[in-house]
Design a protein around this motif. Structure first.
Motif, PDB file in Angstrom:
ATOM      1  N   PRO A   1      37.528  49.383  46.668  1.00  0.00           N
ATOM      2  CA  PRO A   1      36.945  48.212  47.050  1.00  0.00           C
ATOM      3  C   PRO A   1      35.780  47.935  48.120  1.00  0.00           C
ATOM      4  O   PRO A   1      34.936  47.238  48.199  1.00  0.00           O
ATOM      5  CB  PRO A   1      38.359  47.642  47.716  1.00  0.00           C
ATOM      6  CG  PRO A   1      39.389  48.298  47.348  1.00  0.00           C
ATOM      7  CD  PRO A   1      38.769  49.509  46.903  1.00  0.00           C
TER       8      PRO A   1
ATOM      9  N   TYR B   1      32.654  48.234  45.908  1.00  0.00           N
ATOM     10  CA  TYR B   1      32.302  46.888  45.583  1.00  0.00           C
ATOM     11  C   TYR B   1      31.897  46.343  46.671  1.00  0.00           C
ATOM     12  O   TYR B   1      30.528  45.449  46.467  1.00  0.00           O
ATOM     13  CB  TYR B   1      33.424  46.298  45.011  1.00  0.00           C
ATOM     14  CG  TYR B   1      33.578  46.552  43.366  1.00  0.00           C
ATOM     15  CD1 TYR B   1      32.667  46.029  42.569  1.00  0.00           C
ATOM     16  CD2 TYR B   1      34.541  47.351  42.886  1.00  0.00           C
ATOM     17  CE1 TYR B   1      33.025  46.200  41.193  1.00  0.00           C
ATOM     18  CE2 TYR B   1      34.738  47.392  41.776  1.00  0.00           C
ATOM     19  CZ  TYR B   1      33.909  47.121  40.702  1.00  0.00           C
ATOM     20  OH  TYR B   1      34.266  47.178  39.335  1.00  0.00           O
TER      21      TYR B   1
ATOM     22  N   TYR C   1      27.717  43.643  47.126  1.00  0.00           N
ATOM     23  CA  TYR C   1      27.607  42.376  46.825  1.00  0.00           C
ATOM     24  C   TYR C   1      26.523  41.989  48.119  1.00  0.00           C
ATOM     25  O   TYR C   1      26.169  40.812  47.895  1.00  0.00           O
ATOM     26  CB  TYR C   1      28.942  41.611  47.270  1.00  0.00           C
ATOM     27  CG  TYR C   1      30.084  42.035  46.412  1.00  0.00           C
ATOM     28  CD1 TYR C   1      29.722  42.465  45.284  1.00  0.00           C
ATOM     29  CD2 TYR C   1      31.383  41.913  46.746  1.00  0.00           C
ATOM     30  CE1 TYR C   1      30.946  42.668  44.293  1.00  0.00           C
ATOM     31  CE2 TYR C   1      32.670  42.174  45.845  1.00  0.00           C
ATOM     32  CZ  TYR C   1      32.169  42.734  44.602  1.00  0.00           C
ATOM     33  OH  TYR C   1      33.275  43.012  43.888  1.00  0.00           O
TER      34      TYR C   1
ATOM     35  N   THR D   1      33.796  43.156  35.308  1.00  0.00           N
ATOM     36  CA  THR D   1      34.408  44.495  35.442  1.00  0.00           C
ATOM     37  C   THR D   1      35.087  44.756  34.045  1.00  0.00           C
ATOM     38  O   THR D   1      35.148  43.799  33.172  1.00  0.00           O
ATOM     39  CB  THR D   1      35.651  44.416  36.381  1.00  0.00           C
ATOM     40  OG1 THR D   1      36.628  43.636  35.806  1.00  0.00           O
ATOM     41  CG2 THR D   1      35.361  44.070  37.754  1.00  0.00           C
TER      42      THR D   1
ATOM     43  N   TYR E   1      38.990  45.695  37.770  1.00  0.00           N
ATOM     44  CA  TYR E   1      39.166  44.464  38.319  1.00  0.00           C
ATOM     45  C   TYR E   1      39.819  44.126  39.651  1.00  0.00           C
ATOM     46  O   TYR E   1      39.184  43.296  40.531  1.00  0.00           O
ATOM     47  CB  TYR E   1      39.602  43.616  37.351  1.00  0.00           C
ATOM     48  CG  TYR E   1      39.921  41.895  37.637  1.00  0.00           C
ATOM     49  CD1 TYR E   1      38.611  41.161  37.640  1.00  0.00           C
ATOM     50  CD2 TYR E   1      41.098  41.580  37.834  1.00  0.00           C
ATOM     51  CE1 TYR E   1      38.987  39.706  37.813  1.00  0.00           C
ATOM     52  CE2 TYR E   1      41.342  40.445  38.017  1.00  0.00           C
ATOM     53  CZ  TYR E   1      40.337  39.293  38.037  1.00  0.00           C
ATOM     54  OH  TYR E   1      40.447  37.962  38.298  1.00  0.00           O
ATOM     55  N   ASN E   2      40.895  44.569  39.839  1.00  0.00           N
ATOM     56  CA  ASN E   2      41.669  44.458  41.064  1.00  0.00           C
ATOM     57  C   ASN E   2      40.790  44.818  42.171  1.00  0.00           C
ATOM     58  O   ASN E   2      40.663  44.492  43.423  1.00  0.00           O
ATOM     59  CB  ASN E   2      42.916  44.914  41.310  1.00  0.00           C
ATOM     60  CG  ASN E   2      43.948  44.119  40.346  1.00  0.00           C
ATOM     61  OD1 ASN E   2      43.830  43.060  40.151  1.00  0.00           O
ATOM     62  ND2 ASN E   2      44.892  44.793  39.426  1.00  0.00           N
TER      63      ASN E   2
ATOM     64  N   ARG F   1      38.095  42.582  43.250  1.00  0.00           N
ATOM     65  CA  ARG F   1      38.738  41.375  43.972  1.00  0.00           C
ATOM     66  C   ARG F   1      39.204  41.663  45.531  1.00  0.00           C
ATOM     67  O   ARG F   1      38.792  40.684  46.360  1.00  0.00           O
ATOM     68  CB  ARG F   1      39.950  40.949  43.312  1.00  0.00           C
ATOM     69  CG  ARG F   1      39.546  40.142  41.921  1.00  0.00           C
ATOM     70  CD  ARG F   1      40.843  39.737  41.302  1.00  0.00           C
ATOM     71  NE  ARG F   1      41.595  38.792  42.238  1.00  0.00           N
ATOM     72  CZ  ARG F   1      41.345  37.578  42.287  1.00  0.00           C
ATOM     73  NH1 ARG F   1      40.642  36.859  41.522  1.00  0.00           N
ATOM     74  NH2 ARG F   1      42.171  36.823  43.159  1.00  0.00           N
TER      75      ARG F   1
ATOM     76  N   LYS G   1      35.839  41.802  47.207  1.00  0.00           N
ATOM     77  CA  LYS G   1      35.419  40.396  47.505  1.00  0.00           C
ATOM     78  C   LYS G   1      36.044  39.948  48.928  1.00  0.00           C
ATOM     79  O   LYS G   1      35.416  39.376  49.739  1.00  0.00           O
ATOM     80  CB  LYS G   1      35.606  39.617  46.277  1.00  0.00           C
ATOM     81  CG  LYS G   1      35.252  38.051  46.689  1.00  0.00           C
ATOM     82  CD  LYS G   1      35.814  37.339  45.196  1.00  0.00           C
ATOM     83  CE  LYS G   1      35.501  35.838  45.336  1.00  0.00           C
ATOM     84  NZ  LYS G   1      36.419  34.910  46.315  1.00  0.00           N
ATOM     85  N   ASP G   2      37.409  40.142  49.143  1.00  0.00           N
ATOM     86  CA  ASP G   2      37.875  39.748  50.241  1.00  0.00           C
ATOM     87  C   ASP G   2      37.403  40.423  51.341  1.00  0.00           C
ATOM     88  O   ASP G   2      37.157  39.774  52.372  1.00  0.00           O
ATOM     89  CB  ASP G   2      39.440  40.091  50.128  1.00  0.00           C
ATOM     90  CG  ASP G   2      40.198  39.359  49.024  1.00  0.00           C
ATOM     91  OD1 ASP G   2      39.704  38.048  48.898  1.00  0.00           O
ATOM     92  OD2 ASP G   2      41.293  39.693  48.491  1.00  0.00           O
TER      93      ASP G   2
ATOM     94  N   HIS H   1      31.926  35.655  42.414  1.00  0.00           N
ATOM     95  CA  HIS H   1      32.903  35.427  41.472  1.00  0.00           C
ATOM     96  C   HIS H   1      33.088  36.856  40.676  1.00  0.00           C
ATOM     97  O   HIS H   1      32.030  37.193  40.358  1.00  0.00           O
ATOM     98  CB  HIS H   1      32.480  34.262  40.666  1.00  0.00           C
ATOM     99  CG  HIS H   1      33.591  34.137  39.752  1.00  0.00           C
ATOM    100  ND1 HIS H   1      34.564  33.312  39.959  1.00  0.00           N
ATOM    101  CD2 HIS H   1      33.951  34.278  38.246  1.00  0.00           C
ATOM    102  CE1 HIS H   1      35.485  33.021  38.725  1.00  0.00           C
ATOM    103  NE2 HIS H   1      35.058  33.666  37.780  1.00  0.00           N
ATOM    104  N   ILE H   2      34.358  37.285  40.425  1.00  0.00           N
ATOM    105  CA  ILE H   2      34.818  38.363  39.602  1.00  0.00           C
ATOM    106  C   ILE H   2      35.330  38.060  38.330  1.00  0.00           C
ATOM    107  O   ILE H   2      36.057  37.299  38.410  1.00  0.00           O
ATOM    108  CB  ILE H   2      35.905  39.047  40.471  1.00  0.00           C
ATOM    109  CG1 ILE H   2      35.740  39.119  41.932  1.00  0.00           C
ATOM    110  CG2 ILE H   2      35.957  40.623  39.790  1.00  0.00           C
ATOM    111  CD1 ILE H   2      34.332  39.798  42.333  1.00  0.00           C
TER     112      ILE H   2
ATOM    113  N   ASP I   1      37.078  39.272  34.846  1.00  0.00           N
ATOM    114  CA  ASP I   1      37.567  40.274  34.196  1.00  0.00           C
ATOM    115  C   ASP I   1      37.034  40.105  32.539  1.00  0.00           C
ATOM    116  O   ASP I   1      37.204  39.111  31.955  1.00  0.00           O
ATOM    117  CB  ASP I   1      39.193  40.078  34.190  1.00  0.00           C
ATOM    118  CG  ASP I   1      39.904  40.998  33.322  1.00  0.00           C
ATOM    119  OD1 ASP I   1      39.242  41.760  32.469  1.00  0.00           O
ATOM    120  OD2 ASP I   1      41.165  41.020  33.481  1.00  0.00           O
TER     121      ASP I   1
END
Length: 282
Positions: free
Chosen positions: A69, A72, A76, A86, A95-96, A99, A102-103, A115-116, A118
């Motif tokens: 994570p 990623y 960004y 992804t 994908y997870n 995400r 992103k958090d 925005h992610i 899948d």
């Protein structure tokens, strides 16, 4: 700061994108491959012939691993709007991870839109989605317009695989072992398609390259391909890719086919001589 950044992982075959305007950026987050005691980062430092040789020589289990994570989140940075594509969540944790990234990112950058997506796919179809996102970004659409347009476009894209080997898919539980054994017999090609669960299933079996190509064309037709974009990726198999491109253009006069080599990750799953096609449908 750029207005847009398009981000992808190793599910796509793109590592860089040329000729972008000063408002748009592109970034790539690699997955990793574990072969015996070696970790290979899929960043373009080794070619697919070398990768295939390492896989054939491997004595132990092999596997893939998704980016962290944090990897990623760092990617960004630098744009007002970030769109991330992804590898299918049906085959990977990427994908997870995106995400979760992103958090993490939004804690310090709450004003950035992220925005992610899948992709529910890989390789050629992901390439088409990225190209569409870049096209929309260059057209200076707003964030919600981008999401609406991409969701609509995604409903009209598909993927098909032509495989000569599925050893790694079998080893990783993606394809049934009995089916995997069949492919090595009698010059069999397998035509793979996306399932409703966004994994890979075998739709057709064909003996020899010629019948394999015909099965791919029929699969495309059955899904509504009538001409349009095709992103054709190959695993160190340019000649077969060119032959299939010629057949597509012969049958579909409005076809626009681009050819590129797969990422290491897609090579790992499609294996030696594999072909992966993303295509537009009506």
């Amino acid at each position: 700061m750029k207005k847009w950044k398009i981000v992808t992982d190793s599910g796509s075959d793109f590592r860089t994108i040329d000729n972008l305007s000063d408002k748009v950026d592109f970034a790539f987050v690699p997955l990793m491959l574990n072969i015996d005691n070696e970790v290979i980062v899929d960043n373009g430092t080794i070619d697919n012939d070398t990768l295939n040789a390492k896989l054939e020589a491997a004595k132990g289990a092999t596997s893939s691993a998704c980016p962290s994570p944090d990897s990623y989140a760092r990617t960004y940075v630098g744009a007002e709007n970030v769109i991330v594509f992804t590898l299918t969540g049906g085959l990977s944790g990427s994908y997870n991870s995106a995400r979760l990234g992103k958090d993490i990112f939004e804690e310090e950058h709450p004003d950035v839109n992220v925005h992610i997506f899948d992709s529910r796919s890989a390789s050629g179809e992901m390439n088409l989605l990225i190209e569409k996102a870049l096209e929309l970004a260059e057209a200076e659409v707003e964030f919600e317009e981008m999401l609406d347009a991409l969701n609509t476009y995604h409903q009209h894209t598909q993927i098909v695989f032509l495989l000569e080997s599925v050893n790694n898919l079998v080893k990783n539980g993606r394809v049934n072992k009995i089916v995997g054994q069949m492919i090595g017999l009698l010059n069999i090609r397998l035509v793979g398609v996306r399932t409703e669960q966004s994994t890979i299933d075998i739709a057709h079996k064909a003996r020899g390259a010629k019948r394999g190509y015909e099965s791919v064309l029929k699969e495309m037709e059955s899904n509504g391909y009538q001409g349009g974009k095709v992103s054709l990726s190959h695993v160190a198999n340019l000649e077969s890719a060119k032959r299939l491109k010629a057949l597509i253009k012969e049958r579909f006069k409005e076809a626009h086919v681009t050819i590129q080599e797969t990422s290491n990750l897609c090579s790992y799953y499609a294996e030696k001589n594999g072909l992966i096609l993303g295509y537009e449908t009506k």
